[in-house]
Design an enzyme around this catalytic site. Structure first.
Site, PDB file in Angstrom:
ATOM      1  N   LYS A  40       0.835  -1.197   0.000  1.00 53.28           N
ATOM      2  CA  LYS A  40       0.000   0.000   0.000  1.00 53.28           C
ATOM      3  C   LYS A  40       0.873   1.250   0.000  1.00 53.28           C
ATOM      4  O   LYS A  40       1.727   1.425   0.864  1.00 53.28           O
ATOM      5  CB  LYS A  40      -0.909  -0.001   1.230  1.00 53.28           C
ATOM      6  N   ASP A  90      -2.648  10.688   3.610  1.00 52.88           N
ATOM      7  CA  ASP A  90      -4.049  10.294   3.736  1.00 52.88           C
ATOM      8  C   ASP A  90      -4.805  11.299   4.592  1.00 52.88           C
ATOM      9  O   ASP A  90      -4.680  11.311   5.807  1.00 52.88           O
ATOM     10  CB  ASP A  90      -4.145   8.894   4.362  1.00 52.88           C
ATOM     11  N   LYS A 147     -10.393  12.887   8.015  1.00 54.77           N
ATOM     12  CA  LYS A 147      -9.902  12.507   9.339  1.00 54.77           C
ATOM     13  C   LYS A 147      -9.864  13.728  10.259  1.00 54.77           C
ATOM     14  O   LYS A 147      -9.730  14.867   9.798  1.00 54.77           O
ATOM     15  CB  LYS A 147      -8.462  11.975   9.232  1.00 54.77           C
ATOM     16  N   ASP A 156       1.759   6.454   5.656  1.00 54.91           N
ATOM     17  CA  ASP A 156       0.729   5.528   5.189  1.00 54.91           C
ATOM     18  C   ASP A 156       1.147   4.785   3.925  1.00 54.91           C
ATOM     19  O   ASP A 156       0.391   3.966   3.408  1.00 54.91           O
ATOM     20  CB  ASP A 156      -0.585   6.275   4.958  1.00 54.91           C
ATOM     21  N   ASP A 208     -12.207   7.039   3.585  1.00 56.30           N
ATOM     22  CA  ASP A 208     -11.013   6.864   4.421  1.00 56.30           C
ATOM     23  C   ASP A 208     -10.598   5.403   4.513  1.00 56.30           C
ATOM     24  O   ASP A 208      -9.640   5.074   5.214  1.00 56.30           O
ATOM     25  CB  ASP A 208     -11.263   7.432   5.822  1.00 56.30           C
ATOM     26  N   GLU A 221      -9.355   3.805   1.949  1.00 54.05           N
ATOM     27  CA  GLU A 221      -8.826   3.855   0.581  1.00 54.05           C
ATOM     28  C   GLU A 221      -7.754   2.802   0.310  1.00 54.05           C
ATOM     29  O   GLU A 221      -7.548   2.387  -0.834  1.00 54.05           O
ATOM     30  CB  GLU A 221      -8.254   5.245   0.293  1.00 54.05           C
ATOM     31  N   ARG A 229      -7.480  -0.381   0.891  1.00 54.44           N
ATOM     32  CA  ARG A 229      -7.915  -1.656   0.318  1.00 54.44           C
ATOM     33  C   ARG A 229      -8.316  -1.516  -1.152  1.00 54.44           C
ATOM     34  O   ARG A 229      -8.312  -2.507  -1.893  1.00 54.44           O
ATOM     35  CB  ARG A 229      -9.050  -2.244   1.149  1.00 54.44           C
TER      36      ARG A 229
END
Length: 532
Positions: free
Chosen positions: A297, A302, A309, A320, A379, A381, A383
């Site tokens: 990933k 993010d 968030k 991230d 949020d 995202e 996956r």
């Protein structure tokens, strides 16, 4: 970067050398750049209340050469011999030219380091303690890990654990300040050890630590510098320098080939997404060799997108993309180590921002391969970019083993804390091998169930799948995320490492450093090295 120091990715680690001989007569101790001698201290013998901490291999010779009672110094310093303790004894200088002290001409510091029971974990912690205790020095000579009772294989294993811990804790955080606040650790000399086997062990430790350093550097780079294009450029540079094959897909190629998840996640950002592949094929690839594909990933920042968030939750989100950094560092490490299997890293890179073009809750995306996915929370995202990359890897790369690694869910951290990653998989042998590699490398993973009864959480009434549960009744957020990803791995032997808890640390502890930890690269390298 108008101010501060230039940012360098892929920095050099402290040097580690092997030298035969013993403390009693080694000329090393009279060399002017050797600033300290480090000796091991073990706990008192069980059941003997009168005994204090016990100096071990090399300590008696050091005591004799210096004319000092090291056992008394260890006791006076309050050491118990537990792994990870360290005390630096600063030896006094003579008061005048007519005074000659027993340690004249020898290194002016003795470092007493706790080694516990001398397990791999203990020696890794001892190495880390030594690195932190000797920051700012030039060279340190040590007998830690050198035991007269060891076989050649035990000695090599001890050297690897010690050096790995030392180099991991020697990491200096990325800094753009004009004046660095952290001094580098000293170069390390292992006294009493030489030979091919010990040299190979030190090389393996160095390769593993270098991979971890790279993950930490990439993950710690501020997102004001690190966007998908920058990270793709770093991957291209590092892969090219290593002689590996690298391909970078930009927005045009992603659109043409149908990567709906990566494009949607990156749609709200001014920095367009990328998909990077880096491939290593061993020079002599045997017919029974495996092809292992690692998908990481790569969310370079993010915000949560439209499902934004809170401010506090955004602060660490430059890390991230740790999963992508792990996949990249692992394929580079595999090439350096001469792994016998083909390894490909697949890095879906995007910035999850918000804007007029952002994807929205309620949207339905068409992923690579045609699967449609209903969006409920922008949020979640990670996956989505992983799903695209997994589906593509399954369809185009024909892997024997498919592993993804991601800072994916807060639920993994709630369930397992920061000491264990959550490990899922469809193949029992693969899960067992990864768990074993985690235990041996010190990057531990806990096998988790793919609960069939929770499949309903990823069902949708308007698409093939829903990427997060429709209600909060199921819970098990890390499990449902894994169930979603499984749909894109085909029939491959697949495993998923959720490193949301282990990828970041709030403080230094043993070989783990504050901030980005680099978790995952050593585990995967150990798995690849042991794979048969």
């Amino acid at each position: 970067m108008a101010a501060g120091r230039p940012l360098t990715i892929g920095r050099s680690l402290p040097a580690v050398s092997l030298v035969g001989g013993v403390v009693a007569d080694s000329p090393l101790l009279t060399e002017p750049d050797v600033d300290a001698v480090a000796v091991p201290v073990a706990p008192a013998v069980a059941g003997d209340e009168d005994e204090g901490p016990q100096p071990r291999r090399g300590a008696a010779s050091t005591a004799a050469r210096y004319g000092i009672d090291l056992a008394e110094l260890a006791e006076r310093a309050g050491l118990s011999g537990a792994a990870g303790e360290a005390s630096v004894v600063q030896l006094p200088r003579p008061a005048g030219s007519g005074v000659t002290l027993p340690w004249a001409g020898l290194p002016p510091r003795i470092v007493l380091v706790g080694i516990g029971a001398s397990t791999d974990t203990d020696l890794r912690r001892a190495g880390a303690a030594l690195a932190r205790a000797t920051r700012g020095l030039r060279r340190v000579v040590t007998t830690i890990g050198d035991d007269a009772g060891y076989s050649a294989s035990q000695a090599a294993r001890a050297a690897r654990a010690l050096v790995e811990g030392y180099l991991l804790a020697a990491y200096v955080p990325i800094s753009l300040a004009r004046t660095p606040s952290v001094k580098p650790s000293a170069d390390l000399v292992l006294l009493g050890r030489d030979g091919t086997r010990a040299g190979a062990a030190v090389d393996a430790a160095r390769t593993a630590a270098s991979a971890t350093w790279l993950v930490r550097e990439l993950a710690s780079t501020p997102s004001s510098i690190k966007n998908p294009a920058w990270l793709a450029d770093q991957a291209r540079r590092l892969a090219t320098e290593a002689g590996l094959q690298v391909t970078v897909r930009g927005p045009r190629e992603l659109a043409a080939e149908g990567f709906g998840g990566i494009l949607a996640v990156g749609s709200g950002s001014a920095s367009p997404p990328r998909l990077v592949t880096v491939s290593y094929t061993p020079p002599t690839f045997a017919a029974d060799g495996k092809h292992v594909v690692l998908v990481g990933k790569g969310i370079t920042y993010d915000t949560g997108g439209l499902s934004i968030k809170p401010r506090e939750a955004m602060v660490p989100m430059k890390t991230d993309m740790a999963g992508a950094a792990v996949a990249l560092a692992t394929v580079l490490g595999a090439a350096k180590a001469g792994v016998l299997h083909k390894v490909t890293a697949v890095l879906p890179l995007a910035e999850n921002h918000f804007g007029a073009a952002s994807y929205r809750p309620g949207d339905v995306l068409t992923m690579f391969g045609g699967t449609t996915v209903e969006i409920a929370n922008t949020d979640a995202e990670g996956r989505l970019v992983l799903a695209d990359a997994l589906a593509w890897a399954d369809a185009e790369l024909d892997p024997d083993v498919l592993v993804d690694v991601a800072t994916l869910t807060g639920a993994a951290t709630v369930g397992l804390g920061r000491q264990y990653a959550a490990l899922y998989g469809t193949d029992d042998a693969l899960v067992a091998a990864l768990e074993r590699a985690g235990a041996e490398s010190g990057e531990r993973a806990w096998p988790m169930p793919l609960v069939g009864e929770y499949e309903g959480a990823v069902r949708s009434s308007v698409a093939d799948l829903r990427h997060v549960p429709e209600d909060g009744k199921t819970g098990a957020g890390s499990v449902t995320a894994a169930l979603f990803l499984r749909r894109f791995a085909g029939e491959r032997a697949w495993a998923h490492l959720d490193i949301a808890g282990t990828a970041r640390a709030t403080a230094d502890k043993h070989e783990v450093t504050e901030g980005a930890t680099g978790y995952g690269a050593r585990l995967l390298l150990r798995y690849l090295t042991d794979l048969r």
